[in-house]
Design an enzyme around this catalytic site. Structure first.
Site, PDB file in Angstrom:
ATOM      1  CB  CYS A  13      -4.499 -11.305   5.998  1.00 57.62           C
ATOM      2  SG  CYS A  13      -2.705 -10.841   5.545  1.00 57.62           S
ATOM      3  CG  HIS A  65      -4.953 -13.289   1.519  1.00 60.26           C
ATOM      4  ND1 HIS A  65      -5.803 -12.290   1.733  1.00 60.26           N
ATOM      5  CD2 HIS A  65      -3.937 -12.775   2.043  1.00 60.26           C
ATOM      6  CE1 HIS A  65      -5.065 -11.144   2.447  1.00 60.26           C
ATOM      7  NE2 HIS A  65      -3.884 -11.495   2.474  1.00 60.26           N
ATOM      8  CD  GLU A 112      -8.934 -13.328   0.510  1.00 58.29           C
ATOM      9  OE1 GLU A 112      -8.758 -14.114   1.177  1.00 58.29           O
ATOM     10  OE2 GLU A 112      -8.273 -12.238   0.322  1.00 58.29           O
TER      11      GLU A 112
END
Ligand code: MN
Length: 232
Positions: A106, A204, A206
């Protein structure tokens, strides 16, 4: 076990640093350990610390200050974090000097592009919503991945639903980087380079890998590169 420098958010009012745990757990899951470097650490100490590590992960966060990529701030610019800009610009330069692989997520992708001489779109105003109002693991829009790229090998597919929590995007791509994914509205969703080894995504992973395992492939490819494996 590769040791990975991971950058994080900074709350100037509370004077504290913080990071979502999905980054740390994803790295551990693929065999690496995160060493979080808070923005309150000086750029010099951060760069020194990096020389003892095996890779650099730039995490998500606020907007990059526009003067850093040759623009004036537009009215719809979001919050910026000058302390973190300073630290991360120093870290990217040092990582390249040391030949360490870099993973940008990001904001991290935007920082890499700015450091290498590209610029950013300060606010996206198009036909696809890039700031989802849904849980982080939700596939909000699709992206098309360029065949033959590091990203395509890491994910093992050519089209993918991703989450989206950004109001900015890469504008002019920096020399040395190539676009490896776009959303259907043409927004750049990933860039990369094999020498130096850089992989950066606008979404994202994660927040997604615990439900959608293919996103671990991004961390696996990065940590593989940090181990000096060829298949990057
Ligand atoms: Mn998006």
């Amino acid at each position: 076990m590769p040791l990975i420098a991971v950058t994080c958010m900074y709350d100037d009012k509370e004077r504290r640093s913080f990071l979502k745990d999905g980054y740390i757990q994803a790295l551990e899951r693929v065999g690496a350990v995160a060493a979080v470097l808070p923005p309150s650490l000086s750029p010099q100490a951060s760069a020194q610390a990096l020389s003892r590590m095996d890779g650099l992960l730039l995490s998500g966060g606020t907007d990059v200050a526009p003067l850093r990529y040759g623009q004036q701030p537009r009215p719809n610019l979001g919050p910026v974090d000058p302390l973190r800009d300073e630290q991360e610009f120093a870290l990217v330069r040092k990582a390249i000097e040391l030949g360490l692989p870099i993973l940008g997520i990001c904001r991290g992708m935007q920082v890499i592009n700015a450091v290498l001489g590209g610029d950013l779109i300060q606010h996206i105003d198009g036909n696809i919503q890039h700031q989802q109002q849904a849980p982080g693991w939700h596939r909000h829009h699709s992206v098309r991945i360029e065949p033959g790229t590091i990203l395509a090998r890491a994910l093992g597919r050519s089209e993918l639903g991703v989450n989206s929590f950004h109001h900015q995007a890469v504008g002019t791509v920096a020399p040395g980087l190539k676009v490896s994914a776009r959303s259907p509205d043409g927004i750049i969703e990933a860039v990369e380079s094999s020498e130096p080894w850089i992989l950066a995504v606008q979404w994202h992973p994660e927040l997604m890998w615990q439900r959608h395992e293919e996103f671990l492939g991004i961390f696996r490819a990065f940590v593989g590169a940090c181990r000096g494996e060829e298949n990057g």
